[in-house]
Design a protein around this motif. Structure first.
Motif, PDB file in Angstrom:
ATOM      1  N   GLN A  79       0.839  -1.196   0.000  1.00  0.00           N
ATOM      2  CA  GLN A  79       0.000   0.000   0.000  1.00  0.00           C
ATOM      3  C   GLN A  79       0.877   1.250   0.000  1.00  0.00           C
ATOM      4  O   GLN A  79       0.621   2.194  -0.744  1.00  0.00           O
ATOM      5  N   ASP A  80       1.919   1.243   0.815  1.00  0.00           N
ATOM      6  CA  ASP A  80       2.847   2.375   0.842  1.00  0.00           C
ATOM      7  C   ASP A  80       3.559   2.522  -0.492  1.00  0.00           C
ATOM      8  O   ASP A  80       3.760   3.636  -0.977  1.00  0.00           O
ATOM      9  N   GLN A  81       3.924   1.396  -1.080  1.00  0.00           N
ATOM     10  CA  GLN A  81       4.600   1.424  -2.381  1.00  0.00           C
ATOM     11  C   GLN A  81       3.664   1.989  -3.441  1.00  0.00           C
ATOM     12  O   GLN A  81       4.071   2.805  -4.266  1.00  0.00           O
ATOM     13  N   VAL A  92       1.964   6.397  -7.100  1.00  0.00           N
ATOM     14  CA  VAL A  92       0.927   7.343  -7.524  1.00  0.00           C
ATOM     15  C   VAL A  92       1.405   8.777  -7.334  1.00  0.00           C
ATOM     16  O   VAL A  92       1.245   9.627  -8.220  1.00  0.00           O
ATOM     17  N   GLU A  93       2.036   9.053  -6.194  1.00  0.00           N
ATOM     18  CA  GLU A  93       2.525  10.410  -5.937  1.00  0.00           C
ATOM     19  C   GLU A  93       3.636  10.801  -6.900  1.00  0.00           C
ATOM     20  O   GLU A  93       3.685  11.952  -7.354  1.00  0.00           O
ATOM     21  N   ARG A  94       4.507   9.863  -7.247  1.00  0.00           N
ATOM     22  CA  ARG A  94       5.560  10.153  -8.231  1.00  0.00           C
ATOM     23  C   ARG A  94       4.954  10.464  -9.590  1.00  0.00           C
ATOM     24  O   ARG A  94       5.372  11.406 -10.275  1.00  0.00           O
ATOM     25  N   ILE A  95       3.963   9.684  -9.994  1.00  0.00           N
ATOM     26  CA  ILE A  95       3.296   9.925 -11.278  1.00  0.00           C
ATOM     27  C   ILE A  95       2.631  11.300 -11.266  1.00  0.00           C
ATOM     28  O   ILE A  95       2.718  12.056 -12.241  1.00  0.00           O
TER      29      ILE A  95
END
Length: 87
Positions: free
Chosen positions: A15-17, A22-25
């Motif tokens: 989930q953290d990964q 998602v945040e990097r994208i």
């Protein structure tokens, strides 16, 4: 896990990964939008200096191609124009 729970659904490392991905994208999408805006401004500057932006876009596209690919495209274009009686 016999109950069907996986780390992705139980709040484990996956989930953290996933959140990190998602945040990097999202950050990259923001950067992409900013770069697209910068490119738009450069084209506007070029237009303001009397350059034809349609032709500039074509030049940029051609410069991305390697020489052989560009020559092939030009040969096909010439063939089509000749077939249509345009040259």
């Amino acid at each position: 896990m016999a109950d069907g729970n996986t780390p992705a659904t139980t709040g484990g490392v996956a989930q953290d990964q996933l959140r990190s991905i998602v945040e990097r994208i999202e950050r990259l999408e923001e950067e992409k939008a900013a770069i697209a805006n910068d490119i738009k401004e450069v084209y506007a500057e070029a237009k303001g200096n009397g350059f034809d932006t349609k032709t500039l876009r074509q030049v940029i596209r051609l410069r991305k191609q390697d020489k052989a690919e560009r020559q092939e495209q030009e040969a096909i274009l010439e063939l089509y124009l000749h077939a249509l009686g345009m040259i």
